[in-house]
Design an enzyme around this catalytic site. Structure first.
Site, PDB file in Angstrom:
ATOM      1  N   GLU A  81      -3.342  -3.930 -39.141  1.00  0.00           N
ATOM      2  CA  GLU A  81      -2.280  -3.570 -38.203  1.00  0.00           C
ATOM      3  C   GLU A  81      -2.014  -4.714 -37.237  1.00  0.00           C
ATOM      4  O   GLU A  81      -2.915  -5.465 -36.892  1.00  0.00           O
ATOM      5  CB  GLU A  81      -2.713  -2.346 -37.382  1.00  0.00           C
ATOM      6  CG  GLU A  81      -2.807  -1.093 -38.207  1.00  0.00           C
ATOM      7  CD  GLU A  81      -3.559   0.010 -37.475  1.00  0.00           C
ATOM      8  OE1 GLU A  81      -3.100   1.150 -37.534  1.00  0.00           O
ATOM      9  OE2 GLU A  81      -4.593  -0.256 -36.858  1.00  0.00           O
ATOM     10  N   CYS A 140      -5.732   0.926 -27.567  1.00  0.00           N
ATOM     11  CA  CYS A 140      -7.073   0.437 -27.809  1.00  0.00           C
ATOM     12  C   CYS A 140      -7.920   1.449 -28.539  1.00  0.00           C
ATOM     13  O   CYS A 140      -8.010   2.596 -28.140  1.00  0.00           O
ATOM     14  CB  CYS A 140      -7.770   0.137 -26.506  1.00  0.00           C
ATOM     15  SG  CYS A 140      -6.923  -1.062 -25.570  1.00  0.00           S
TER      16      CYS A 140
HETATM   17  N1  SAH Z   1     -13.759  -7.238 -31.524  1.00  0.00           N
HETATM   18  C1  SAH Z   1     -13.082  -7.747 -30.395  1.00  0.00           C
HETATM   19  C2  SAH Z   1     -11.576  -7.532 -30.407  1.00  0.00           C
HETATM   20  C3  SAH Z   1     -11.068  -6.186 -30.824  1.00  0.00           C
HETATM   21  S1  SAH Z   1     -11.225  -4.875 -29.676  1.00  0.00           S
HETATM   22  C4  SAH Z   1     -13.716  -7.218 -29.110  1.00  0.00           C
HETATM   23  O1  SAH Z   1     -14.655  -6.446 -29.221  1.00  0.00           O
HETATM   24  O2  SAH Z   1     -13.313  -7.612 -28.030  1.00  0.00           O
HETATM   25  C5  SAH Z   1     -10.111  -5.277 -28.380  1.00  0.00           C
HETATM   26  C6  SAH Z   1     -10.430  -4.570 -27.087  1.00  0.00           C
HETATM   27  O3  SAH Z   1     -10.129  -3.161 -27.179  1.00  0.00           O
HETATM   28  C7  SAH Z   1     -11.885  -4.673 -26.700  1.00  0.00           C
HETATM   29  O4  SAH Z   1     -12.036  -4.972 -25.347  1.00  0.00           O
HETATM   30  C8  SAH Z   1     -12.389  -3.298 -27.034  1.00  0.00           C
HETATM   31  O5  SAH Z   1     -13.567  -3.024 -26.373  1.00  0.00           O
HETATM   32  C9  SAH Z   1     -11.203  -2.427 -26.625  1.00  0.00           C
HETATM   33  N2  SAH Z   1     -11.278  -1.045 -27.115  1.00  0.00           N
HETATM   34  C10 SAH Z   1     -11.798  -0.616 -28.272  1.00  0.00           C
HETATM   35  N3  SAH Z   1     -11.743   0.737 -28.337  1.00  0.00           N
HETATM   36  C11 SAH Z   1     -11.171   1.180 -27.207  1.00  0.00           C
HETATM   37  C12 SAH Z   1     -10.832   2.477 -26.701  1.00  0.00           C
HETATM   38  N4  SAH Z   1     -11.101   3.599 -27.359  1.00  0.00           N
HETATM   39  N5  SAH Z   1     -10.225   2.539 -25.490  1.00  0.00           N
HETATM   40  C13 SAH Z   1      -9.951   1.401 -24.789  1.00  0.00           C
HETATM   41  N6  SAH Z   1     -10.257   0.158 -25.225  1.00  0.00           N
HETATM   42  C14 SAH Z   1     -10.857   0.039 -26.418  1.00  0.00           C
END
Ligand code: SAH
Length: 349
Positions: A97, A339
């Site tokens: 995506e 997110c």
């Molecule tokens: N693997 C990388 C990039 C992808 S996640 C990382 O861990 O940073 C991108 C961002 O979205 C990260 O900060 C992650 O913690 C956040 N994220 C993931 N799941 C989420 C959720 N349910 N609610 C809010 N942010 C979330």
């Protein structure tokens, strides 16, 4: 020649130098490489035939050996707030995506770096489907190209590597793509407008600090003690907080850049005042800012955001102790582009 072993190769896997070498090996002129780059990344060519300033026989040879686009658009979802989510089927039928998030006169693209993810963070939906494979640099560039070609009025000015996958677990392809995104001969998006977000792969953070790139680094922190962080991000067992903070200090020293700490607030897990105090203590003295993100509800994981009051108290506690902090509200929630659904948060509340 190694270039010709695969008759249907992605031309976007070549950087400028690689393309120049290819052309020389074809007894063509290396200066055509810049023209090809411009056609692909700047003029939005959809076919080699459109590259009208290239000799006909070169266009033909390129077409015989390479493809320009490999994705099929499986689904396009548009949010009420203007956010658009693209679901792409890759050539091998894996899905990824990418999200386009418009603000006034600009667009931020949110890009995936892997099909699936191997890190299984507690609050994130990406890990639930497991890891499939790394994306190639050509595929990463194709996401950007797709968003660019799709948006008629606004320009893509910012990119965040916050889609599915862990960018620093696919280091070489992500860096190769970033160099092309950054190149004046291609997308020409300034390094300071490109953000890599990582769960904290320490050796890769150290390596990145020596690349001489002015990109933004975000660390997905989400907790200020090892017990909670290991629960939320299992990678913390391998790379615990003290080591991660040391790597961040080294990164800031080597690059002279600020780091952003992402902190997803989850009810009953990491959002109480002592958590805020610990966080403040842990990052004291670092050139950094904190980005608070009320978590998006993920049904399977049973994570919920804290209530508004708790969120504001957490923020105020950081503010009072001198932390540079922003609170963001997610975009594209109604199309599951947010997110953890496709983790995306990009507007200041
Ligand atoms: N693997 C990388 C990039 C992808 S996640 C990382 O861990 O940073 C991108 C961002 O979205 C990260 O900060 C992650 O913690 C956040 N994220 C993931 N799941 C989420 C959720 N349910 N609610 C809010 N942010 C979330």
């Amino acid at each position: 020649m190694w270039y010709n072993t695969n008759p249907m190769q992605d031309i976007k896997d070549f950087n400028l130098l690689g393309l120049e070498q290819l052309l020389l090996s074809w007894k063509s002129n290396s200066y055509h490489a810049k023209q090809i780059f411009s056609w692909i990344y700047q003029k939005g060519a959809r076919d080699f035939n459109q590259m009208s300033d290239l000799p006909l026989d070169l266009r033909k040879r390129l077409k015989e050996n390479f493809y320009l686009f490999g994705f099929d658009l499986a689904k396009l979802l548009s949010s009420r707030d203007g956010t658009e989510k693209f679901l792409f089927a890759l050539k091998d039928k894996n899905f990824i995506e990418a999200v386009s998030i418009p603000a006034e006169e600009r667009i931020t693209g949110c890009i995936s770096t892997q099909a699936g993810c191997r890190f299984s963070c507690y609050f994130c939906a990406s890990g639930t489907l497991g890891f499939k494979r790394n994306l190639t640099s050509g595929e990463i560039l194709e996401e950007v190209l797709y968003l660019k070609n799709n948006s008629k009025e606004k320009k893509i000015t910012h990119l965040v590597f916050m889609g599915t996958g862990e960018p620093l677990d696919n280091y070489d392809h992500v860096l190769a793509a970033i160099r092309i995104i950054n190149s004046p001969d291609a997308f020409n998006i300034g390094a300071r407008r490109i953000t890599i977000s990582t769960c904290g792969i320490i050796p890769a953070v150290k390596k990145l600090s020596k690349e001489g790139l002015q990109i933004e680094l975000s660390i997905s922190l989400h907790a200020a003690n090892d017990k909670t962080r290991s629960r939320l991000l299992p990678i913390n067992k391998k790379y615990p907080l003290a080591d991660l903070m040391a790597a961040c200090r080294e990164y800031i020293k080597n690059t002279d850049r600020q780091i952003t700490f992402e902190y997803v607030l989850i009810k009953n897990i990491n959002s109480a005042l002592p958590d805020a105090r610990n966080l403040s203590k842990m990052i004291r003295g670092l050139n950094c800012k904190v980005n608070l993100i009320p978590c998006n509800t993920i049904e399977e994981q049973k994570v919920e955001p804290p209530n508004k009051l708790e969120i504001l108290l957490f923020r105020d506690c950081l503010l009072k102790t001198g932390v540079n902090v922003t609170l963001r509200r997610p975009r594209g929630q109604d199309i599951e582009a947010a997110c953890g659904q496709l983790r995306l948060k990009y507007e200041k509340s």
